[in-house]
Scaffold this motif. Structure first.
Motif, mmCIF file in Angstrom:
data_model
loop_
_atom_site.group_PDB
_atom_site.id
_atom_site.type_symbol
_atom_site.label_atom_id
_atom_site.label_comp_id
_atom_site.label_asym_id
_atom_site.label_seq_id
_atom_site.Cartn_x
_atom_site.Cartn_y
_atom_site.Cartn_z
ATOM 1 N N GLY A 157 -35.190 27.264 8.837
ATOM 2 C CA GLY A 157 -34.009 26.951 8.052
ATOM 3 C C GLY A 157 -33.233 25.815 8.680
ATOM 4 O O GLY A 157 -33.269 25.641 9.902
ATOM 5 N N GLY A 158 -32.594 25.015 7.860
ATOM 6 C CA GLY A 158 -31.924 23.833 8.379
ATOM 7 C C GLY A 158 -32.941 22.929 9.062
ATOM 8 O O GLY A 158 -32.703 22.395 10.145
ATOM 9 N N SER A 159 -34.087 22.740 8.399
ATOM 10 C CA SER A 159 -35.191 22.003 9.031
ATOM 11 C C SER A 159 -34.898 20.519 9.132
ATOM 12 O O SER A 159 -34.164 19.940 8.332
ATOM 13 C CB SER A 159 -36.479 22.217 8.232
ATOM 14 O OG SER A 159 -36.831 23.584 8.192
ATOM 15 N N ASP A 160 -35.491 19.902 10.145
ATOM 16 C CA ASP A 160 -35.484 18.439 10.256
ATOM 17 C C ASP A 160 -36.875 18.005 10.699
ATOM 18 O O ASP A 160 -37.815 18.803 10.718
ATOM 19 C CB ASP A 160 -34.374 17.955 11.199
ATOM 20 C CG ASP A 160 -34.607 18.336 12.647
ATOM 21 O OD1 ASP A 160 -35.678 18.906 12.953
ATOM 22 O OD2 ASP A 160 -33.731 18.067 13.475
ATOM 23 N N PRO A 236 -36.764 17.807 -0.681
ATOM 24 C CA PRO A 236 -36.017 18.622 0.261
ATOM 25 C C PRO A 236 -34.505 18.549 0.034
ATOM 26 O O PRO A 236 -34.018 17.695 -0.694
ATOM 27 C CB PRO A 236 -36.397 18.036 1.620
ATOM 28 C CG PRO A 236 -36.768 16.619 1.320
ATOM 29 C CD PRO A 236 -37.371 16.627 -0.042
ATOM 30 N N ALA A 237 -33.780 19.476 0.695
ATOM 31 C CA ALA A 237 -32.333 19.550 0.572
ATOM 32 C C ALA A 237 -31.685 18.350 1.267
ATOM 33 O O ALA A 237 -32.306 17.697 2.111
ATOM 34 C CB ALA A 237 -31.831 20.847 1.207
ATOM 35 N N PRO A 238 -30.425 18.060 0.922
ATOM 36 C CA PRO A 238 -29.744 16.915 1.557
ATOM 37 C C PRO A 238 -29.775 16.967 3.081
ATOM 38 O O PRO A 238 -29.954 15.937 3.748
ATOM 39 C CB PRO A 238 -28.314 17.034 1.026
ATOM 40 C CG PRO A 238 -28.456 17.705 -0.296
ATOM 41 C CD PRO A 238 -29.587 18.669 -0.131
ATOM 42 N N GLY A 239 -29.599 18.175 3.638
ATOM 43 C CA GLY A 239 -29.624 18.303 5.094
ATOM 44 C C GLY A 239 -30.987 17.984 5.670
ATOM 45 O O GLY A 239 -31.107 17.404 6.757
ATOM 46 N N ALA A 242 -31.346 14.170 5.602
ATOM 47 C CA ALA A 242 -30.573 13.589 6.705
ATOM 48 C C ALA A 242 -31.268 13.802 8.041
ATOM 49 O O ALA A 242 -31.109 13.012 8.978
ATOM 50 C CB ALA A 242 -29.171 14.199 6.738
ATOM 51 N N GLY A 243 -32.072 14.882 8.115
ATOM 52 C CA GLY A 243 -32.791 15.191 9.344
ATOM 53 C C GLY A 243 -34.142 14.520 9.446
ATOM 54 O O GLY A 243 -34.872 14.751 10.415
ATOM 55 N N GLY A 308 -33.942 22.981 12.873
ATOM 56 C CA GLY A 308 -33.721 21.661 13.448
ATOM 57 C C GLY A 308 -32.252 21.288 13.485
ATOM 58 O O GLY A 308 -31.758 20.723 14.456
ATOM 59 N N ARG A 309 -31.539 21.603 12.385
ATOM 60 C CA ARG A 309 -30.124 21.237 12.286
ATOM 61 C C ARG A 309 -29.216 22.249 12.965
ATOM 62 O O ARG A 309 -28.070 21.965 13.262
ATOM 63 C CB ARG A 309 -29.725 21.084 10.812
ATOM 64 C CG ARG A 309 -30.584 20.110 10.000
ATOM 65 C CD ARG A 309 -30.539 18.688 10.563
ATOM 66 N NE ARG A 309 -29.184 18.180 10.604
ATOM 67 C CZ ARG A 309 -28.565 17.589 9.574
ATOM 68 N NH1 ARG A 309 -29.202 17.426 8.438
ATOM 69 N NH2 ARG A 309 -27.333 17.143 9.692
#
Length: 390
Positions: A157-160, A236-239, A242-243, A308-309
């Motif tokens: 989750g919150g992957s980059d 993918p999601a905006p986050g 960005a990642g 990642g994030r």
């Protein structure tokens, strides 16, 4: 003598092994949540799960909610359960308590509308019942058991960009090692398998399982399309972007690595109980909390979560080990992150070397070491839902 590593577990009457010994207070419906929480607050060692649904639901959502609640209570990390109902909801306390009791663990129930005195009376009765169960349950001590008893869910989750390059491969190494030791791994997040169908299907134990892999991924794409949403165009999601993640296929290829490389034994519905050892896919949303809850309700006793994030989330009854390969995230969120895999990104370790370190941490947590999410009290809970309430 077996050379397999040992963990400390609680052997339940149904034969399954937990690595925690929670006393759980479970609401059947949101209307009984306040009573549920206040009972748990007054008993040392008790944990509350507040069900946000339980009424006004159509099939199959109602069945998903029932299966998830029962699965959380049946999970071997739970030693005893108090079910708290209102009385007029769709999910009746007696029905849920009877289902949980099939495991052989102690189960009690109270119904607010049956108490003479409403909320205060229900809380007083619940505290008495739960205190007795807690005294008996928390006196139990874990015994040494084989690591093959572990059921590990894997999540990202919150992957980059570092997730697919390092942390997910490190977790995949641990997944393979645990399966080789006789353990069980659950890989979820079906929408994050889009574009990786052929790779997963080739690893299926049978054609039926391969067909099921294709079907569950296709179903999510078609479900989104029925609402005029193109998943390929919205992920993918905006986050993630960005990642450093550019496409859903890139995200999927990075995501599935955390399940390792072993043969896929089957595909489970959301919150369905795991049917055997080895690697299983569970059909869940990509939304982290829903996905983790689905795997734990299915029997996962521990979750390894790459980010990642950075994310602080945990689970009410299963320890969640947080892993990142982003050195900036680890630097900023050491209080939330359990394992630093950035050593792979900066060339100080191979995936295998970091994987051995993570495997050791998994075994330590299975022997009682608390994760950062447990220490900080992160117990996020949410059930998958696809149909409006009525």
């Amino acid at each position: 003598m077996s050379s397999r590593p040992k963990i400390m577990g609680y052997i339940r009457p149904d034969g399954r092994v937990g690595i925690r010994n929670h006393v759980l207070v479970l609401s059947t419906v949101i209307c009984s949540s306040v009573v549920t929480r206040r009972i748990a607050d007054q008993v040392n060692g008790a944990i509350a799960i507040e069900n946000p649904f339980g009424c006004g639901q159509l099939e199959p959502d109602l069945q998903v909610t029932k299966r998830t609640l029962a699965g959380m209570a049946k999970n071997p990390n739970v030693g005893a359960v108090l079910v708290v109902g209102l009385g007029c909801e769709q999910i009746q306390a007696d029905e849920l308590a009877d289902e949980i009791a099939k495991t052989g663990k102690p189960v009690e129930r109270i119904v607010i509308q049956e108490e003479n005195g409403g909320t205060p009376a229900a809380i007083e009765k619940g505290v008495k019942l739960l205190s007795r169960m807690a005294e008996e349950t928390l006196a139990q001590r874990p015994t040494e058991v084989d690591a093959s008893s572990l059921v590990m869910g894997v999540e990202c989750g919150g992957s980059d960009a570092t997730s697919g390059l390092a942390s997910n491969p490190v977790v995949g190494y641990v997944s393979d090692k645990l399966i080789d030791l006789g353990g069980t791994v659950v890989l979820s997040e079906t929408p994050e398998m889009i574009g990786a169908e052929d790779i997963l299907a080739k690893r299926a134990v049978s054609k039926d399982v391969a067909d099921r892999v294709y079907n569950v991924i296709k179903r999510w794409v078609e479900l989104a399309a029925s609402y005029n949403v193109d998943l390929v165009g919205t992920q993918p999601a905006p986050g993630n972007i960005a990642g450093g993640i550019s496409t859903i296929e890139e995200k999927s290829l990075g995501a599935i690595i955390k399940g390792g490389s072993r043969q896929i034994q089957g595909v489970l519905d959301y919150a369905e109980e795991v049917k055997g050892r080895g690697l299983w896919i569970m059909d869940t949303p990509g939304y982290d909390i829903m996905s983790v809850v689905g795997m734990v309700a299915g029997g996962a006793t521990l979750v390894v979560f790459t980010t990642g994030r950075g994310t602080p989330t945990g689970n009410p009854i299963a320890p969640v080990i947080k892993v990142t390969a982003n050195p900036y995230t680890y630097g900023k969120m050491k209080e939330n992150i359990d394992f630093d895999a950035s050593t792979v990104v900066n060339g100080k370790e191979t995936v295998e070397q970091a994987g051995e370190r993570l495997l050791n941490l998994v075994l330590e947590v299975a022997r009682g070491k608390q994760t950062k999410a447990e220490l900080l009290g992160h117990r996020e809970f949410m059930i998958h839902k696809i149909i409006p309430s009525f």
